[in-house]
Scaffold this motif. Structure first.
Motif, mmCIF file in Angstrom:
data_model
loop_
_atom_site.group_PDB
_atom_site.id
_atom_site.type_symbol
_atom_site.label_atom_id
_atom_site.label_comp_id
_atom_site.label_asym_id
_atom_site.label_seq_id
_atom_site.Cartn_x
_atom_site.Cartn_y
_atom_site.Cartn_z
ATOM 1 N N LEU A 194 0.798 -1.226 0.000
ATOM 2 C CA LEU A 194 0.000 0.000 0.000
ATOM 3 C C LEU A 194 0.833 1.280 0.000
ATOM 4 N N ILE A 195 2.030 1.214 0.585
ATOM 5 C CA ILE A 195 2.862 2.416 0.674
ATOM 6 C C ILE A 195 3.184 2.935 -0.727
ATOM 7 N N ASP A 196 3.016 4.216 -0.907
ATOM 8 C CA ASP A 196 3.278 4.944 -2.154
ATOM 9 C C ASP A 196 2.239 4.686 -3.250
ATOM 10 N N ARG A 197 1.116 4.057 -2.909
ATOM 11 C CA ARG A 197 0.024 3.875 -3.871
ATOM 12 C C ARG A 197 -0.846 5.129 -3.890
ATOM 13 N N SER A 198 -1.660 5.265 -4.911
ATOM 14 C CA SER A 198 -2.475 6.469 -5.108
ATOM 15 C C SER A 198 -3.698 6.506 -4.204
ATOM 16 N N VAL A 199 -4.103 7.731 -3.880
ATOM 17 C CA VAL A 199 -5.330 7.991 -3.124
ATOM 18 C C VAL A 199 -6.228 8.823 -4.029
ATOM 19 N N TYR A 200 -7.499 8.402 -4.150
ATOM 20 C CA TYR A 200 -8.451 9.081 -5.021
ATOM 21 C C TYR A 200 -9.610 9.629 -4.197
ATOM 22 N N ASP A 201 -10.140 10.779 -4.635
ATOM 23 C CA ASP A 201 -11.333 11.308 -3.967
ATOM 24 C C ASP A 201 -12.568 10.640 -4.564
ATOM 25 N N ARG A 202 -13.745 11.028 -4.106
ATOM 26 C CA ARG A 202 -14.956 10.327 -4.563
ATOM 27 C C ARG A 202 -15.303 10.598 -6.021
ATOM 28 N N ARG A 203 -14.729 11.673 -6.616
ATOM 29 C CA ARG A 203 -14.943 11.951 -8.032
ATOM 30 C C ARG A 203 -13.991 11.172 -8.931
ATOM 31 N N GLY A 204 -13.005 10.492 -8.308
ATOM 32 C CA GLY A 204 -12.048 9.707 -9.079
ATOM 33 C C GLY A 204 -10.762 10.442 -9.401
ATOM 34 N N TYR A 205 -10.566 11.643 -8.848
ATOM 35 C CA TYR A 205 -9.333 12.393 -9.070
ATOM 36 C C TYR A 205 -8.263 11.941 -8.094
ATOM 37 N N ARG A 206 -7.051 11.770 -8.598
ATOM 38 C CA ARG A 206 -5.933 11.400 -7.727
ATOM 39 C C ARG A 206 -5.538 12.608 -6.894
ATOM 40 N N VAL A 207 -5.544 12.447 -5.573
ATOM 41 C CA VAL A 207 -5.265 13.572 -4.675
ATOM 42 C C VAL A 207 -3.953 13.414 -3.912
ATOM 43 N N GLY A 208 -3.289 12.278 -4.054
ATOM 44 C CA GLY A 208 -2.020 12.091 -3.354
ATOM 45 C C GLY A 208 -1.589 10.638 -3.333
ATOM 46 N N ARG A 209 -0.563 10.380 -2.519
ATOM 47 C CA ARG A 209 -0.020 9.025 -2.370
ATOM 48 C C ARG A 209 0.055 8.664 -0.887
ATOM 49 N N ILE A 210 -0.100 7.389 -0.592
ATOM 50 C CA ILE A 210 -0.060 6.909 0.785
ATOM 51 C C ILE A 210 1.376 6.956 1.304
ATOM 52 N N VAL A 211 1.547 7.583 2.457
ATOM 53 C CA VAL A 211 2.841 7.618 3.121
ATOM 54 C C VAL A 211 2.883 6.573 4.231
ATOM 55 N N ASP A 212 1.792 6.468 4.983
ATOM 56 C CA ASP A 212 1.760 5.556 6.124
ATOM 57 C C ASP A 212 0.323 5.300 6.546
ATOM 58 N N LEU A 213 0.132 4.237 7.301
ATOM 59 C CA LEU A 213 -1.161 3.921 7.904
ATOM 60 C C LEU A 213 -1.018 4.054 9.402
ATOM 61 N N VAL A 214 -2.038 4.576 10.043
ATOM 62 C CA VAL A 214 -2.011 4.824 11.476
ATOM 63 C C VAL A 214 -3.051 3.942 12.144
ATOM 64 N N VAL A 215 -2.635 3.195 13.175
ATOM 65 C CA VAL A 215 -3.574 2.377 13.939
ATOM 66 C C VAL A 215 -3.673 2.921 15.346
ATOM 67 N N ALA A 216 -4.844 2.713 15.935
ATOM 68 C CA ALA A 216 -5.044 3.076 17.341
ATOM 69 C C ALA A 216 -4.425 1.971 18.173
ATOM 70 N N THR A 233 -14.713 12.002 0.394
ATOM 71 C CA THR A 233 -14.836 13.437 0.156
ATOM 72 C C THR A 233 -14.370 13.809 -1.243
ATOM 73 N N SER A 234 -14.740 15.001 -1.673
ATOM 74 C CA SER A 234 -14.207 15.560 -2.910
ATOM 75 C C SER A 234 -12.953 16.336 -2.549
ATOM 76 N N GLY A 235 -11.869 16.015 -3.188
ATOM 77 C CA GLY A 235 -10.610 16.663 -2.855
ATOM 78 C C GLY A 235 -10.009 16.076 -1.595
ATOM 79 N N LEU A 236 -8.886 16.636 -1.194
ATOM 80 C CA LEU A 236 -8.168 16.177 -0.010
ATOM 81 C C LEU A 236 -8.458 17.140 1.124
ATOM 82 N N GLN A 237 -9.186 16.693 2.125
ATOM 83 C CA GLN A 237 -9.541 17.535 3.260
ATOM 84 C C GLN A 237 -8.779 17.064 4.487
#
Length: 167
Positions: free
Chosen positions: A13-35, A76-80
């Motif tokens: 998953l690291i460095d894979r794409s992140v998409y908003d609900r409209r399908g636009y690429r808004v960034g890449r995964i850096v890390d996952l956070v667990v509680a 969401t639409s876009g990266l919030q």
């Protein structure tokens, strides 16, 4: 190790794409956070860290629609961005655990974490295991497609290795 759901490799998953609900690429995964916390056998996903240009932002789990074909989709639409949670109750998996030495079951020996295994179900994502094999560490050095495979037979149940998540 719990296997009801889809097993996902953290390294895949690291460095894979992140998409908003409209399908636009808004960034890449850096890390996952667990509680984290004492008594949590399989910690739930708390959110993801996403890189957009030079900035890293936190997206809570409630903002994630799902993981499909090794990509993350947002609700969401876009990266919030949201404020980062307090450092005392969360663990960034790649930064804090990947390639680190952790105790195995009885605590008499340690091993280096080659990959972390998460299970994705309809309503949640949980950390369920750690792959400690040298074979997996070598696989991570290969082409990106190879990083995505999960070998459940080589993964230790996270409940037996939960000590590293307790700070």
């Amino acid at each position: 190790m719990t296997s009801s759901g889809i097993l996902v490799s953290l390294a895949g998953l690291i460095d894979r794409s992140v998409y908003d609900r409209r399908g636009y690429r808004v960034g890449r995964i850096v890390d996952l956070v667990v509680a984290s916390g004492i008594g949590v056998e399989h910690p739930p996903l708390h959110g993801i860290l996403v890189r957009r240009r030079l900035k890293v932002v936190f997206i809570p789990y409630t903002g994630i629609a799902g993981i499909c074909r090794w990509e993350v989709y947002l609700t969401t639409s876009g990266l919030q961005p949201h404020p980062l949670p307090g450092h005392d109750n969360w663990v960034a998996l790649a930064r804090d655990l990947l390639d680190r030495r952790i105790p195995i079951t009885d605590g008499s020996r340690t091993a280096r974490v080659s990959d972390l295994v998460l299970v994705c179900t309809v309503d949640e994502v949980r950390l369920v295991g750690a792959d400690l094999s040298i074979r997996t560490r070598l696989r991570r050095l290969g082409i990106p497609r190879m990083r995505r495979s999960v070998a459940p037979q080589r993964a230790y149940d996270w409940a037996a290795l939960a000590a590293p998540c307790e700070r």
